[in-house]
Scaffold this motif. Sequence first.
Motif, PDB file in Angstrom:
ATOM      1  N   LYS A  47     -85.030  -6.007  11.324  1.00  0.00           N
ATOM      2  CA  LYS A  47     -85.598  -4.796  10.517  1.00  0.00           C
ATOM      3  C   LYS A  47     -87.254  -4.502  10.802  1.00  0.00           C
ATOM      4  CE  LYS A  47     -85.981  -3.357   5.581  1.00  0.00           C
ATOM      5  NZ  LYS A  47     -85.617  -3.781   4.169  1.00  0.00           N
ATOM      6  N   TYR A  48     -87.908  -5.457  10.882  1.00  0.00           N
ATOM      7  CA  TYR A  48     -89.201  -5.396  11.220  1.00  0.00           C
ATOM      8  C   TYR A  48     -89.619  -4.684  12.609  1.00  0.00           C
ATOM      9  CZ  TYR A  48     -94.167  -6.500  11.675  1.00  0.00           C
ATOM     10  OH  TYR A  48     -95.528  -6.293  11.953  1.00  0.00           O
ATOM     11  N   ILE A  49     -88.722  -5.019  13.432  1.00  0.00           N
ATOM     12  CA  ILE A  49     -89.047  -4.629  14.838  1.00  0.00           C
ATOM     13  C   ILE A  49     -88.658  -3.023  14.638  1.00  0.00           C
ATOM     14  CG2 ILE A  49     -87.945  -4.349  16.906  1.00  0.00           C
ATOM     15  CD1 ILE A  49     -87.583  -7.210  16.749  1.00  0.00           C
ATOM     16  N   GLU A  50     -87.629  -2.494  13.825  1.00  0.00           N
ATOM     17  CA  GLU A  50     -87.369  -1.070  13.765  1.00  0.00           C
ATOM     18  C   GLU A  50     -88.612  -0.430  13.044  1.00  0.00           C
ATOM     19  OE1 GLU A  50     -84.833   0.824  15.223  1.00  0.00           O
ATOM     20  OE2 GLU A  50     -84.476  -1.271  16.223  1.00  0.00           O
ATOM     21  N   ILE A  51     -89.010  -1.074  12.055  1.00  0.00           N
ATOM     22  CA  ILE A  51     -90.377  -0.649  11.048  1.00  0.00           C
ATOM     23  C   ILE A  51     -91.521  -0.429  12.294  1.00  0.00           C
ATOM     24  CG2 ILE A  51     -92.089  -0.979   9.515  1.00  0.00           C
ATOM     25  CD1 ILE A  51     -89.834  -2.366   7.817  1.00  0.00           C
ATOM     26  N   MET A  52     -91.659  -1.312  13.163  1.00  0.00           N
ATOM     27  CA  MET A  52     -92.495  -1.110  14.013  1.00  0.00           C
ATOM     28  C   MET A  52     -92.506   0.098  15.095  1.00  0.00           C
ATOM     29  SD  MET A  52     -93.448  -5.175  15.537  1.00  0.00           S
ATOM     30  CE  MET A  52     -94.326  -4.417  16.680  1.00  0.00           C
ATOM     31  N   LYS A  53     -91.250   0.132  15.614  1.00  0.00           N
ATOM     32  CA  LYS A  53     -91.112   1.283  16.664  1.00  0.00           C
ATOM     33  C   LYS A  53     -91.249   2.777  15.732  1.00  0.00           C
ATOM     34  CE  LYS A  53     -87.561  -1.213  19.124  1.00  0.00           C
ATOM     35  NZ  LYS A  53     -86.008  -1.270  19.550  1.00  0.00           N
ATOM     36  N   GLU A  54     -90.685   2.791  14.611  1.00  0.00           N
ATOM     37  CA  GLU A  54     -90.963   3.989  13.858  1.00  0.00           C
ATOM     38  C   GLU A  54     -92.436   4.371  13.576  1.00  0.00           C
ATOM     39  OE1 GLU A  54     -88.563   3.630  10.259  1.00  0.00           O
ATOM     40  OE2 GLU A  54     -86.650   3.368  11.485  1.00  0.00           O
ATOM     41  N   ALA A  55     -93.197   3.380  13.338  1.00  0.00           N
ATOM     42  CA  ALA A  55     -94.613   3.596  12.918  1.00  0.00           C
ATOM     43  C   ALA A  55     -95.476   3.795  14.220  1.00  0.00           C
ATOM     44  CB  ALA A  55     -95.249   2.144  12.372  1.00  0.00           C
ATOM     45  N   LYS A  56     -94.993   3.362  15.246  1.00  0.00           N
ATOM     46  CA  LYS A  56     -95.737   3.720  16.630  1.00  0.00           C
ATOM     47  C   LYS A  56     -95.203   5.218  16.969  1.00  0.00           C
ATOM     48  CE  LYS A  56     -96.579  -1.265  18.196  1.00  0.00           C
ATOM     49  NZ  LYS A  56     -96.173  -2.075  19.195  1.00  0.00           N
ATOM     50  N   ALA A  57     -93.914   5.333  16.905  1.00  0.00           N
ATOM     51  CA  ALA A  57     -93.607   6.563  17.330  1.00  0.00           C
ATOM     52  C   ALA A  57     -94.083   7.819  16.293  1.00  0.00           C
ATOM     53  CB  ALA A  57     -92.047   6.900  17.400  1.00  0.00           C
ATOM     54  N   SER A  58     -94.433   7.553  15.055  1.00  0.00           N
ATOM     55  CA  SER A  58     -94.866   8.606  14.281  1.00  0.00           C
ATOM     56  C   SER A  58     -96.096   9.178  14.425  1.00  0.00           C
ATOM     57  CB  SER A  58     -94.681   8.049  12.788  1.00  0.00           C
ATOM     58  OG  SER A  58     -95.826   7.146  12.462  1.00  0.00           O
ATOM     59  N   GLY A  59     -97.120   8.345  15.027  1.00  0.00           N
ATOM     60  CA  GLY A  59     -98.466   8.606  15.326  1.00  0.00           C
ATOM     61  C   GLY A  59     -99.204   8.810  14.189  1.00  0.00           C
ATOM     62  N   LYS A  60     -98.772   8.301  12.972  1.00  0.00           N
ATOM     63  CA  LYS A  60     -99.538   8.272  11.938  1.00  0.00           C
ATOM     64  C   LYS A  60    -100.479   7.336  11.457  1.00  0.00           C
ATOM     65  CE  LYS A  60     -96.234  11.485   9.473  1.00  0.00           C
ATOM     66  NZ  LYS A  60     -95.205  11.563   8.529  1.00  0.00           N
ATOM     67  N   CYS A  61    -100.090   6.302  12.247  1.00  0.00           N
ATOM     68  CA  CYS A  61    -100.949   4.968  11.846  1.00  0.00           C
ATOM     69  C   CYS A  61    -102.213   4.914  12.675  1.00  0.00           C
ATOM     70  CB  CYS A  61     -99.879   3.558  11.993  1.00  0.00           C
ATOM     71  SG  CYS A  61     -98.687   3.706  10.816  1.00  0.00           S
ATOM     72  N   SER A  62    -103.203   4.004  12.183  1.00  0.00           N
ATOM     73  CA  SER A  62    -104.388   4.107  12.979  1.00  0.00           C
ATOM     74  C   SER A  62    -104.256   2.888  14.015  1.00  0.00           C
ATOM     75  CB  SER A  62    -105.598   3.513  12.039  1.00  0.00           C
ATOM     76  OG  SER A  62    -105.377   2.145  11.538  1.00  0.00           O
ATOM     77  N   HIS A  63    -105.027   2.765  15.053  1.00  0.00           N
ATOM     78  CA  HIS A  63    -104.911   2.024  16.004  1.00  0.00           C
ATOM     79  C   HIS A  63    -104.917   0.355  15.363  1.00  0.00           C
ATOM     80  CE1 HIS A  63    -105.618  -0.181  19.995  1.00  0.00           C
ATOM     81  NE2 HIS A  63    -106.628  -0.760  19.321  1.00  0.00           N
ATOM     82  N   ASP A  64    -105.877   0.246  14.569  1.00  0.00           N
ATOM     83  CA  ASP A  64    -105.848  -1.245  13.887  1.00  0.00           C
ATOM     84  C   ASP A  64    -104.750  -1.595  13.125  1.00  0.00           C
ATOM     85  OD1 ASP A  64    -108.209  -1.488  15.470  1.00  0.00           O
ATOM     86  OD2 ASP A  64    -109.143  -2.532  13.564  1.00  0.00           O
ATOM     87  N   ILE A  65    -103.985  -0.486  12.465  1.00  0.00           N
ATOM     88  CA  ILE A  65    -102.571  -0.819  11.798  1.00  0.00           C
ATOM     89  C   ILE A  65    -101.856  -1.129  12.828  1.00  0.00           C
ATOM     90  CG2 ILE A  65    -101.011   0.044  10.520  1.00  0.00           C
ATOM     91  CD1 ILE A  65    -102.927   1.655   8.831  1.00  0.00           C
ATOM     92  N   LEU A  66    -101.499  -0.565  13.899  1.00  0.00           N
ATOM     93  CA  LEU A  66    -100.527  -0.771  14.782  1.00  0.00           C
ATOM     94  C   LEU A  66    -100.826  -2.320  15.375  1.00  0.00           C
ATOM     95  CD1 LEU A  66    -100.134   2.612  16.829  1.00  0.00           C
ATOM     96  CD2 LEU A  66     -98.721   1.423  14.826  1.00  0.00           C
ATOM     97  N   ARG A  81     -94.104  -6.373   5.184  1.00  0.00           N
ATOM     98  CA  ARG A  81     -93.154  -7.207   4.183  1.00  0.00           C
ATOM     99  C   ARG A  81     -91.936  -7.873   4.805  1.00  0.00           C
ATOM    100  NH1 ARG A  81     -94.043  -8.132  -1.041  1.00  0.00           N
ATOM    101  NH2 ARG A  81     -95.311  -6.425  -1.262  1.00  0.00           N
ATOM    102  N   PRO A  82     -91.076  -7.097   5.660  1.00  0.00           N
ATOM    103  CA  PRO A  82     -90.159  -7.836   6.249  1.00  0.00           C
ATOM    104  C   PRO A  82     -90.365  -8.608   7.202  1.00  0.00           C
ATOM    105  CG  PRO A  82     -89.668  -5.372   5.859  1.00  0.00           C
ATOM    106  CD  PRO A  82     -91.095  -5.703   5.593  1.00  0.00           C
ATOM    107  N   GLY A  83     -91.583  -8.491   8.094  1.00  0.00           N
ATOM    108  CA  GLY A  83     -92.202  -9.271   9.078  1.00  0.00           C
ATOM    109  C   GLY A  83     -92.592 -10.702   8.472  1.00  0.00           C
TER     110      GLY A  83
END
Length: 357
Positions: free
Chosen positions: A270-289, A208-210
Amino acid sequence: MEVRVHNDHKDMDLAVIGALEDWKELIGPASPVYKGGGGHPYNSIPISIPISIPECMLDRLSIVTYATEFAFLQDDSYEGSFEETSFPTAPNMINEGMTAIDDMNEGRAVVDKTGRTNTRGIPSTKNARKIQAWIISKILSIDPVRARMALNAWKSFYESNKITGLAAKEVKISARGSQLPIRTGMLIFACGLDISEHELPLCRDLLRPGWVAFTLVNDVCSFDKEVRDAKKNDNDWTANAIWVISQERGVSVEEAKKLGAEMLNDYAAKYIEIMKEAKASGKCSHDILRFMDGGYWSISGSLAWSIVCPRYNVAKGANFSERQLDWIKNGIPDHLRRGDSMKSAACQLRPACISRG
Protein backbone atom coordinates in the motif's frame (compact mmCIF):
# COMPACT_ATOMS: atom_id res chain seq x y z
CA MET A 1 11.85 -3.83 -2.40
CA GLU A 2 15.38 -2.59 -2.97
CA VAL A 3 17.86 -2.08 -0.12
CA ARG A 4 20.53 0.61 0.25
CA VAL A 5 23.54 0.84 2.56
CA HIS A 6 25.24 4.10 3.55
CA ASN A 7 28.69 4.46 1.95
CA ASP A 8 30.28 5.37 5.29
CA HIS A 9 28.92 2.39 7.20
CA LYS A 10 32.31 0.79 7.91
CA ASP A 11 33.22 3.11 10.80
CA MET A 12 29.84 3.04 12.53
CA ASP A 13 31.08 0.34 14.87
CA LEU A 14 32.79 3.21 16.71
CA ALA A 15 29.44 4.78 17.58
CA VAL A 16 27.88 1.43 18.55
CA ILE A 17 30.70 0.27 20.81
CA GLY A 18 31.09 3.83 22.10
CA ALA A 19 27.51 3.80 23.40
CA LEU A 20 28.13 0.42 25.04
CA GLU A 21 31.30 1.71 26.74
CA ASP A 22 29.49 4.79 28.05
CA TRP A 23 26.67 2.62 29.38
CA LYS A 24 29.12 0.37 31.26
CA GLU A 25 31.10 3.28 32.68
CA LEU A 26 28.24 5.53 33.78
CA ILE A 27 25.21 3.30 34.26
CA GLY A 28 26.20 -0.29 34.91
CA PRO A 29 26.81 -3.65 33.26
CA ALA A 30 25.13 -4.34 29.96
CA SER A 31 22.70 -7.20 29.61
CA PRO A 32 24.44 -10.61 29.75
CA VAL A 33 22.75 -11.32 26.43
CA TYR A 34 23.61 -7.93 24.90
CA LYS A 35 23.29 -7.87 21.13
CA GLY A 36 22.41 -4.25 20.35
CA GLY A 37 22.55 -2.91 16.83
CA GLY A 38 25.72 -4.69 15.81
CA GLY A 39 26.20 -7.53 13.38
CA HIS A 40 28.31 -8.50 10.44
CA PRO A 41 26.32 -10.45 7.85
CA TYR A 42 27.77 -10.57 4.37
CA ASN A 43 30.43 -8.00 5.35
CA SER A 44 28.07 -5.25 4.18
CA ILE A 45 25.42 -4.57 6.83
CA PRO A 46 27.22 -3.91 10.11
CA ILE A 47 24.53 -1.98 12.01
CA SER A 48 20.95 -0.87 11.65
CA ILE A 49 21.12 2.89 10.93
CA PRO A 50 23.36 2.84 7.80
CA ILE A 51 20.89 0.46 6.18
CA SER A 52 17.56 1.75 7.57
CA ILE A 53 18.47 5.43 6.92
CA PRO A 54 20.95 5.08 4.06
CA GLU A 55 20.56 8.74 3.06
CA CYS A 56 21.53 10.03 6.50
CA MET A 57 23.82 13.06 6.20
CA LEU A 58 27.42 12.28 7.06
CA ASP A 59 27.73 14.85 9.86
CA ARG A 60 24.88 13.24 11.82
CA LEU A 61 25.32 9.55 11.04
CA SER A 62 27.40 8.84 14.16
CA ILE A 63 25.10 10.52 16.68
CA VAL A 64 21.95 8.94 15.20
CA THR A 65 23.68 5.55 15.38
CA TYR A 66 24.81 6.23 18.95
CA ALA A 67 21.31 7.31 20.06
CA THR A 68 19.80 4.19 18.48
CA GLU A 69 22.30 1.94 20.26
CA PHE A 70 21.51 3.66 23.55
CA ALA A 71 17.84 2.89 22.88
CA PHE A 72 18.71 -0.79 22.30
CA LEU A 73 20.50 -0.87 25.66
CA GLN A 74 17.46 0.70 27.33
CA ASP A 75 15.14 -1.81 25.65
CA ASP A 76 17.20 -4.69 27.03
CA SER A 77 16.95 -3.30 30.54
CA TYR A 78 13.23 -2.53 30.37
CA GLU A 79 12.24 -5.79 28.72
CA GLY A 80 13.90 -8.03 31.28
CA SER A 81 17.07 -9.14 29.50
CA PHE A 82 19.03 -8.63 32.71
CA GLU A 83 19.33 -11.70 34.88
CA GLU A 84 17.86 -10.30 38.09
CA THR A 85 15.73 -7.28 37.30
CA SER A 86 15.11 -4.47 34.87
CA PHE A 87 14.94 -0.72 35.27
CA PRO A 88 11.91 0.15 37.41
CA THR A 89 10.80 2.89 35.04
CA ALA A 90 11.81 4.21 31.66
CA PRO A 91 13.52 7.61 32.03
CA ASN A 92 12.10 10.43 29.98
CA MET A 93 15.09 10.97 27.74
CA ILE A 94 14.29 14.49 26.64
CA ASN A 95 13.20 15.97 29.97
CA GLU A 96 16.01 14.24 31.87
CA GLY A 97 18.58 15.35 29.33
CA MET A 98 17.45 18.97 29.33
CA THR A 99 17.41 18.98 33.14
CA ALA A 100 20.98 17.70 33.12
CA ILE A 101 21.98 20.54 30.79
CA ASP A 102 20.38 23.03 33.22
CA ASP A 103 22.33 21.46 36.10
CA MET A 104 25.60 21.85 34.24
CA ASN A 105 24.79 25.45 33.35
CA GLU A 106 24.30 26.12 37.06
CA GLY A 107 27.46 24.31 38.10
CA ARG A 108 25.81 21.23 39.60
CA ALA A 109 27.31 17.78 39.10
CA VAL A 110 25.56 15.50 36.65
CA VAL A 111 27.52 12.28 37.02
CA ASP A 112 27.76 10.43 40.32
CA LYS A 113 29.83 7.30 39.79
CA THR A 114 29.03 6.11 43.31
CA GLY A 115 25.44 5.77 42.09
CA ARG A 116 26.40 3.72 39.06
CA THR A 117 24.87 0.48 40.36
CA ASN A 118 23.04 -0.72 43.41
CA THR A 119 24.41 -3.26 45.88
CA ARG A 120 23.53 -6.17 43.57
CA GLY A 121 25.27 -4.62 40.60
CA ILE A 122 22.03 -3.96 38.75
CA PRO A 123 22.11 -0.95 36.38
CA SER A 124 20.88 2.34 37.77
CA THR A 125 19.10 5.05 35.82
CA LYS A 126 20.78 7.80 37.82
CA ASN A 127 23.55 8.55 35.33
CA ALA A 128 21.49 7.94 32.19
CA ARG A 129 20.76 11.66 32.18
CA LYS A 130 24.44 12.41 31.48
CA ILE A 131 24.30 10.36 28.29
CA GLN A 132 20.93 11.85 27.39
CA ALA A 133 22.30 15.36 27.81
CA TRP A 134 25.28 14.54 25.62
CA ILE A 135 23.06 13.14 22.84
CA ILE A 136 20.85 16.24 22.94
CA SER A 137 23.80 18.62 22.95
CA LYS A 138 25.31 16.86 19.95
CA ILE A 139 22.21 16.94 17.76
CA LEU A 140 21.46 20.56 18.73
CA SER A 141 24.99 21.61 17.81
CA ILE A 142 24.68 19.96 14.39
CA ASP A 143 21.28 21.29 13.29
CA PRO A 144 19.27 23.23 15.92
CA VAL A 145 16.10 23.65 13.84
CA ARG A 146 15.64 20.04 12.76
CA ALA A 147 16.99 18.81 16.08
CA ARG A 148 14.12 20.51 17.91
CA MET A 149 11.61 18.90 15.58
CA ALA A 150 13.18 15.53 16.36
CA LEU A 151 13.28 16.23 20.10
CA ASN A 152 9.59 17.10 20.20
CA ALA A 153 8.77 13.83 18.45
CA TRP A 154 11.11 11.80 20.65
CA LYS A 155 9.67 13.41 23.76
CA SER A 156 6.21 12.06 22.96
CA PHE A 157 7.74 8.60 22.49
CA TYR A 158 9.51 8.52 25.84
CA GLU A 159 6.55 9.98 27.70
CA SER A 160 4.34 7.22 26.30
CA ASN A 161 6.69 4.63 27.85
CA LYS A 162 7.12 6.03 31.36
CA ILE A 163 4.04 4.51 33.03
CA THR A 164 4.47 1.34 35.02
CA GLY A 165 2.30 -0.84 37.22
CA LEU A 166 -1.16 -2.09 36.27
CA ALA A 167 -1.44 0.24 33.27
CA ALA A 168 1.94 -0.71 31.79
CA LYS A 169 0.56 -3.49 29.61
CA GLU A 170 -1.92 -1.26 27.78
CA VAL A 171 0.44 1.71 27.62
CA LYS A 172 3.35 -0.25 26.15
CA ILE A 173 1.14 -1.73 23.47
CA SER A 174 -0.37 1.62 22.55
CA ALA A 175 3.14 3.10 22.48
CA ARG A 176 3.76 1.23 19.23
CA GLY A 177 1.76 3.97 17.53
CA SER A 178 4.25 6.57 18.71
CA GLN A 179 6.82 5.05 16.36
CA LEU A 180 5.28 7.34 13.72
CA PRO A 181 6.31 10.67 15.32
CA ILE A 182 9.66 9.38 16.60
CA ARG A 183 10.63 8.00 13.19
CA THR A 184 9.36 11.15 11.49
CA GLY A 185 11.55 13.34 13.69
CA MET A 186 14.57 11.10 13.25
CA LEU A 187 14.24 11.02 9.47
CA ILE A 188 13.87 14.81 9.16
CA PHE A 189 16.97 15.38 11.30
CA ALA A 190 19.08 12.56 9.83
CA CYS A 191 18.48 13.56 6.21
CA GLY A 192 18.36 17.33 6.76
CA LEU A 193 14.92 17.67 5.21
CA ASP A 194 13.23 21.06 4.80
CA ILE A 195 9.64 20.33 5.77
CA SER A 196 7.56 23.09 7.31
CA GLU A 197 5.31 22.60 10.32
CA HIS A 198 2.17 22.88 8.19
CA GLU A 199 3.46 20.11 5.90
CA LEU A 200 4.03 17.63 8.74
CA PRO A 201 0.40 16.42 8.93
CA LEU A 202 0.52 15.63 5.20
CA CYS A 203 3.79 13.74 5.64
CA ARG A 204 2.39 11.73 8.52
CA ASP A 205 -0.72 10.83 6.55
CA LEU A 206 1.29 9.80 3.51
CA LEU A 207 3.74 7.76 5.55
CA ARG A 208 1.32 6.12 7.98
CA PRO A 209 1.08 2.80 6.07
CA GLY A 210 4.86 2.86 5.72
CA TRP A 211 5.42 3.34 9.44
CA VAL A 212 2.93 0.55 10.19
CA ALA A 213 4.99 -1.70 7.91
CA PHE A 214 8.20 -0.50 9.58
CA THR A 215 6.79 -1.32 13.02
CA LEU A 216 5.58 -4.73 11.85
CA VAL A 217 9.08 -5.54 10.56
CA ASN A 218 10.38 -5.12 14.10
CA ASP A 219 7.49 -6.97 15.73
CA VAL A 220 7.64 -9.95 13.37
CA CYS A 221 11.42 -10.28 13.66
CA SER A 222 11.83 -9.49 17.37
CA PHE A 223 8.91 -11.54 18.71
CA ASP A 224 10.88 -14.58 19.84
CA LYS A 225 13.41 -12.40 21.67
CA GLU A 226 10.67 -10.40 23.36
CA VAL A 227 8.91 -13.58 24.48
CA ARG A 228 12.14 -14.84 26.06
CA ASP A 229 12.59 -11.49 27.82
CA ALA A 230 8.98 -11.52 29.04
CA LYS A 231 9.42 -14.97 30.56
CA LYS A 232 12.54 -13.84 32.39
CA ASN A 233 10.52 -10.93 33.77
CA ASP A 234 7.56 -13.15 34.73
CA ASN A 235 5.26 -11.38 32.26
CA ASP A 236 2.52 -13.28 30.46
CA TRP A 237 2.34 -10.66 27.67
CA THR A 238 4.61 -8.75 25.29
CA ALA A 239 4.17 -5.32 23.70
CA ASN A 240 4.29 -6.87 20.26
CA ALA A 241 1.79 -7.01 17.39
CA ILE A 242 2.16 -10.79 17.07
CA TRP A 243 1.08 -11.28 20.67
CA VAL A 244 -1.85 -8.87 20.17
CA ILE A 245 -2.99 -10.70 17.00
CA SER A 246 -2.80 -14.04 18.79
CA GLN A 247 -4.88 -12.74 21.71
CA GLU A 248 -7.47 -10.80 19.71
CA ARG A 249 -8.09 -13.51 17.11
CA GLY A 250 -7.67 -16.50 19.39
CA VAL A 251 -5.05 -18.16 17.18
CA SER A 252 -1.72 -19.83 17.88
CA VAL A 253 1.49 -17.87 17.90
CA GLU A 254 2.60 -19.54 14.67
CA GLU A 255 -0.63 -18.53 12.95
CA ALA A 256 -0.30 -15.01 14.35
CA LYS A 257 3.22 -14.81 12.89
CA LYS A 258 1.83 -15.69 9.46
CA LEU A 259 -0.92 -13.11 9.80
CA GLY A 260 1.60 -10.49 10.93
CA ALA A 261 3.80 -11.20 7.92
CA GLU A 262 0.78 -10.88 5.62
CA MET A 263 -0.11 -7.54 7.21
CA LEU A 264 3.48 -6.39 6.74
CA ASN A 265 3.36 -7.25 3.04
CA ASP A 266 -0.03 -5.57 2.60
CA TYR A 267 1.01 -2.31 4.29
CA ALA A 268 4.33 -2.22 2.41
CA ALA A 269 2.51 -2.71 -0.92
CA LYS A 270 0.00 0.00 0.00
CA TYR A 271 2.82 2.39 0.85
CA ILE A 272 4.59 1.75 -2.45
CA GLU A 273 1.38 2.65 -4.31
CA ILE A 274 1.03 5.85 -2.27
CA MET A 275 4.61 6.77 -3.19
CA LYS A 276 3.95 6.19 -6.88
CA GLU A 277 0.79 8.32 -6.80
CA ALA A 278 2.52 11.14 -4.91
CA LYS A 279 5.41 11.26 -7.38
CA ALA A 280 3.10 11.12 -10.38
CA SER A 281 0.84 13.91 -9.06
CA GLY A 282 3.55 16.57 -9.10
CA LYS A 283 1.93 18.18 -6.04
CA CYS A 284 4.53 17.25 -3.42
CA SER A 285 7.70 19.21 -2.73
CA HIS A 286 11.11 17.70 -3.38
CA ASP A 287 11.78 17.14 0.33
CA ILE A 288 8.41 15.49 0.94
CA LEU A 289 9.28 13.03 -1.81
CA ARG A 290 12.68 12.49 -0.20
CA PHE A 291 10.85 11.95 3.08
CA MET A 292 8.70 9.27 1.47
CA ASP A 293 11.78 7.62 -0.03
CA GLY A 294 13.23 7.58 3.48
CA GLY A 295 10.20 5.66 4.70
CA TYR A 296 10.70 3.13 1.91
CA TRP A 297 14.37 2.57 2.74
CA SER A 298 13.49 2.28 6.43
CA ILE A 299 11.18 -0.66 5.73
CA SER A 300 13.48 -2.59 3.40
CA GLY A 301 16.65 -1.79 5.38
CA SER A 302 15.13 -2.73 8.72
CA LEU A 303 13.95 -6.03 7.31
CA ALA A 304 17.33 -6.83 5.74
CA TRP A 305 19.05 -6.09 9.06
CA SER A 306 16.44 -7.76 11.29
CA ILE A 307 16.47 -11.14 9.59
CA VAL A 308 20.23 -11.57 9.99
CA CYS A 309 21.26 -9.48 13.03
CA PRO A 310 22.57 -11.20 16.19
CA ARG A 311 20.00 -9.35 18.28
CA TYR A 312 17.16 -11.46 16.91
CA ASN A 313 18.98 -14.41 15.34
CA VAL A 314 21.63 -15.63 17.75
CA ALA A 315 19.98 -19.08 17.75
CA LYS A 316 20.61 -19.22 14.00
CA GLY A 317 24.32 -18.52 14.40
CA ALA A 318 24.33 -14.76 13.76
CA ASN A 319 27.21 -13.03 15.49
CA PHE A 320 29.35 -9.92 15.61
CA SER A 321 32.44 -9.39 13.49
CA GLU A 322 35.84 -10.18 14.96
CA ARG A 323 36.53 -6.45 15.26
CA GLN A 324 33.27 -5.82 17.08
CA LEU A 325 33.92 -8.71 19.48
CA ASP A 326 37.42 -7.41 20.16
CA TRP A 327 36.20 -3.88 20.87
CA ILE A 328 33.34 -5.11 23.08
CA LYS A 329 35.79 -7.13 25.14
CA ASN A 330 38.84 -4.84 25.16
CA GLY A 331 37.46 -1.39 24.33
CA ILE A 332 37.95 0.85 21.32
CA PRO A 333 41.66 1.47 20.62
CA ASP A 334 42.63 4.97 21.73
CA HIS A 335 44.04 5.94 18.33
CA LEU A 336 40.62 5.35 16.71
CA ARG A 337 38.55 7.47 19.06
CA ARG A 338 37.00 10.41 17.24
CA GLY A 339 34.16 11.72 19.38
CA ASP A 340 31.61 9.01 18.58
CA SER A 341 30.93 8.57 22.29
CA MET A 342 31.16 10.56 25.50
CA LYS A 343 34.25 8.59 26.49
CA SER A 344 35.88 9.48 23.19
CA ALA A 345 35.06 13.14 23.79
CA ALA A 346 36.31 12.93 27.40
CA CYS A 347 32.73 13.59 28.54
CA GLN A 348 33.15 17.30 27.85
CA LEU A 349 29.90 19.19 27.30
CA ARG A 350 29.62 22.90 26.75
CA PRO A 351 26.06 23.52 27.94
CA ALA A 352 26.46 27.29 28.06
CA CYS A 353 26.37 27.21 24.25
CA ILE A 354 23.10 25.31 24.21
CA SER A 355 19.81 27.17 24.22
CA ARG A 356 16.67 25.41 25.40
CA GLY A 357 14.62 27.46 22.89
